[in-house]
Design a protein around this motif. Structure first.
Motif, PDB file in Angstrom:
ATOM      1  N   ALA A  77       0.762  -1.088  -0.015  1.00  0.00           N
ATOM      2  CA  ALA A  77      -0.078   0.185  -0.114  1.00  0.00           C
ATOM      3  C   ALA A  77       0.868   1.210  -0.157  1.00  0.00           C
ATOM      4  N   LEU A  78       2.349   1.005   0.275  1.00  0.00           N
ATOM      5  CA  LEU A  78       2.943   2.269   0.254  1.00  0.00           C
ATOM      6  C   LEU A  78       3.395   2.695  -1.103  1.00  0.00           C
ATOM      7  N   ASP A  79       3.206   1.758  -2.126  1.00  0.00           N
ATOM      8  CA  ASP A  79       2.960   2.187  -3.645  1.00  0.00           C
ATOM      9  C   ASP A  79       4.851   2.252  -3.806  1.00  0.00           C
ATOM     10  N   GLU A  80       5.501   1.239  -3.309  1.00  0.00           N
ATOM     11  CA  GLU A  80       6.905   1.130  -3.656  1.00  0.00           C
ATOM     12  C   GLU A  80       7.175  -0.175  -3.701  1.00  0.00           C
ATOM     13  N   ARG A  81       8.290  -0.447  -4.457  1.00  0.00           N
ATOM     14  CA  ARG A  81       8.612  -1.966  -4.777  1.00  0.00           C
ATOM     15  C   ARG A  81       8.848  -2.684  -3.339  1.00  0.00           C
ATOM     16  N   VAL A  82       8.098  -3.708  -3.117  1.00  0.00           N
ATOM     17  CA  VAL A  82       8.538  -4.593  -1.846  1.00  0.00           C
ATOM     18  C   VAL A  82       9.375  -5.770  -2.307  1.00  0.00           C
ATOM     19  N   GLY A  83      10.377  -6.020  -1.580  1.00  0.00           N
ATOM     20  CA  GLY A  83      11.297  -7.057  -1.868  1.00  0.00           C
ATOM     21  C   GLY A  83      11.145  -8.473  -1.231  1.00  0.00           C
ATOM     22  N   PRO A  84      11.881  -9.421  -1.541  1.00  0.00           N
ATOM     23  CA  PRO A  84      11.647 -10.746  -0.993  1.00  0.00           C
ATOM     24  C   PRO A  84      11.560 -10.730   0.626  1.00  0.00           C
ATOM     25  N   THR A  85      10.874 -11.383   1.178  1.00  0.00           N
ATOM     26  CA  THR A  85      10.740 -11.180   2.822  1.00  0.00           C
ATOM     27  C   THR A  85      11.899 -12.153   3.401  1.00  0.00           C
ATOM     28  N   LEU A  86      12.538 -11.381   4.313  1.00  0.00           N
ATOM     29  CA  LEU A  86      13.523 -11.787   5.213  1.00  0.00           C
ATOM     30  C   LEU A  86      12.824 -12.443   6.476  1.00  0.00           C
ATOM     31  N   VAL A  87      12.818 -13.882   6.694  1.00  0.00           N
ATOM     32  CA  VAL A  87      12.212 -14.459   7.779  1.00  0.00           C
ATOM     33  C   VAL A  87      13.000 -14.399   8.911  1.00  0.00           C
TER      34      VAL A  87
ATOM     35  N   LEU B 273      17.489 -11.454  -2.176  1.00  0.00           N
ATOM     36  CA  LEU B 273      17.106 -10.209  -2.091  1.00  0.00           C
ATOM     37  C   LEU B 273      18.449  -9.287  -3.014  1.00  0.00           C
ATOM     38  N   VAL B 274      19.815  -9.741  -2.741  1.00  0.00           N
ATOM     39  CA  VAL B 274      20.745  -9.080  -3.443  1.00  0.00           C
ATOM     40  C   VAL B 274      20.579  -9.370  -5.055  1.00  0.00           C
ATOM     41  N   ARG B 275      19.881 -10.175  -5.450  1.00  0.00           N
ATOM     42  CA  ARG B 275      19.471 -10.534  -6.777  1.00  0.00           C
ATOM     43  C   ARG B 275      18.552  -9.322  -7.261  1.00  0.00           C
ATOM     44  N   VAL B 276      17.595  -8.896  -6.356  1.00  0.00           N
ATOM     45  CA  VAL B 276      16.761  -7.912  -6.755  1.00  0.00           C
ATOM     46  C   VAL B 276      17.247  -6.471  -6.775  1.00  0.00           C
TER      47      VAL B 276
END
Lengths: 213, 96
Positions: free
Chosen positions: A161-171, A202-205
């Motif tokens: 909802a913040l309208d920016e790209r969201v990256g892979p989740t870090l558990v 994450l680093v790939r993204v």
């Protein structure tokens, strides 16, 4: 290329993320990790892997001249990649880092306070884009997430909802806590572990976004 | 005391500065930054030290002033190494 790891709230995992990103990128190029936090936490606990040059460059209560001097030194660094670990507050050095960065990575934990601080950080990035022709890019990283909880499951959607790209989740993983305690990045401490794989993704993204920056 | 710039001011300052050509820019590959790292007698160590804030600020100001004057990167470590080297004999005697 310059990556700033920032969030206006403390305790969201900026330093851990900055160290992991810098260390992962160092396998392919020389990386300078700038610890811009007066608490000097990155330069304090990390046993830097080969290829990562850790520099403590805090900037407190700075004048215009000191801000410009600091940012010019960042720009003039002889490194393919610079990662800046920003302090946990709205400060001139955070602004300077956002004013320089190609990409700002925003770790965000699964709490209302973290999301609010991330939203404020995004506002600052949007102010920068007005004077920097659309730069920097932003990547919100859901961090320390417990997938088993209801909060964890809906968290990434809430960040969208913040309208920016969201990256892979870090558990939230014990391996990361243990790596931190031993002063290493998680890929060096437990290569191939789920925590290390998540950082790798994450680093790939991050690299993909930098190529487009 | 003049108002210190905040985060937004810093963004505008750095963005405006980035539009200017880098100091000493020439055609061709960018020159490597002059080395300002402290010179040691052997293997280098990176560690953390704890010191009073006012002393940290003084060291930082000196490192920036030297970099402004002599070029290269500001290095608090280089300032510390020089200070220790100047007092090395005395320190060696104290250490026994």
């Amino acid at each position: 290329m310059i990556v700033a790891v920032a969030n206006l709230k403390g305790g969201v995992g900026k330093t851990t993320l900055a160290v992991n990103i810098a260390s992962a990128l160092a396998s392919r190029q020389r990386v300078v990790l700038i610890d811009a936090d007066a608490q000097a936490s990155a330069s304090d606990w990390l046993t830097a892997p080969a290829g990562v040059d850790v520099q403590a460059w805090p900037l407190e209560d700075a004048s215009d001249r000191e801000i410009l001097s600091w940012s010019n030194r960042v720009r003039e660094l002889d490194a393919a990649m610079v990662v800046i670990d920003c302090p946990p507050h709205l400060s001139a050095v955070t602004g300077a880092a956002i004013g320089l960065a190609d990409l700002v990575v925003l770790p965000c934990g699964p709490s209302v306070a973290d999301v609010r601080a991330t939203a404020r950080s995004v506002e600052l990035i949007r102010e920068a884009r007005k004077v920097r022709k659309g730069k920097p890019a932003a990547l919100i990283v859901p961090n320390r997430v417990d997938r088993r909880s209801t909060t964890g499951k809906g968290f990434a959607l809430a960040l969208a909802a913040l309208d920016e790209r969201v990256g892979p989740t870090l558990v939230a993983r014990q391996a990361q806590a243990d790596a931190t305690a031993s002063g290493q990045w998680v890929g060096g401490y437990m290569p191939g572990s789920p925590a290390a794989q998540e950082v790798g993704e994450l680093v790939r993204v991050v690299e993909q976004m930098l190529r487009r920056a | 005391m003049a108002k210190r710039p905040g985060a937004l001011d810093a963004i505008r300052l750095t963005a405006a500065e980035a539009k200017k050509p880098a100091k000493g820019a020439k055609a061709g590959p960018a020159p490597k930054a002059a080395k300002a790292e402290p010179e040691g007698d052997g293997e280098m160590m990176t560690t953390a030290i704890h010191l009073p804030r006012d002393l940290w600020n003084l060291l930082r100001r000196v490192s920036f002033a030297r970099a402004e004057k002599g070029g290269g990167r500001a290095s608090v470590s280089a300032v510390l190494v020089q200070l220790v080297k100047e007092s090395r004999d005395k320190l060696e005697r104290e250490a026994g």
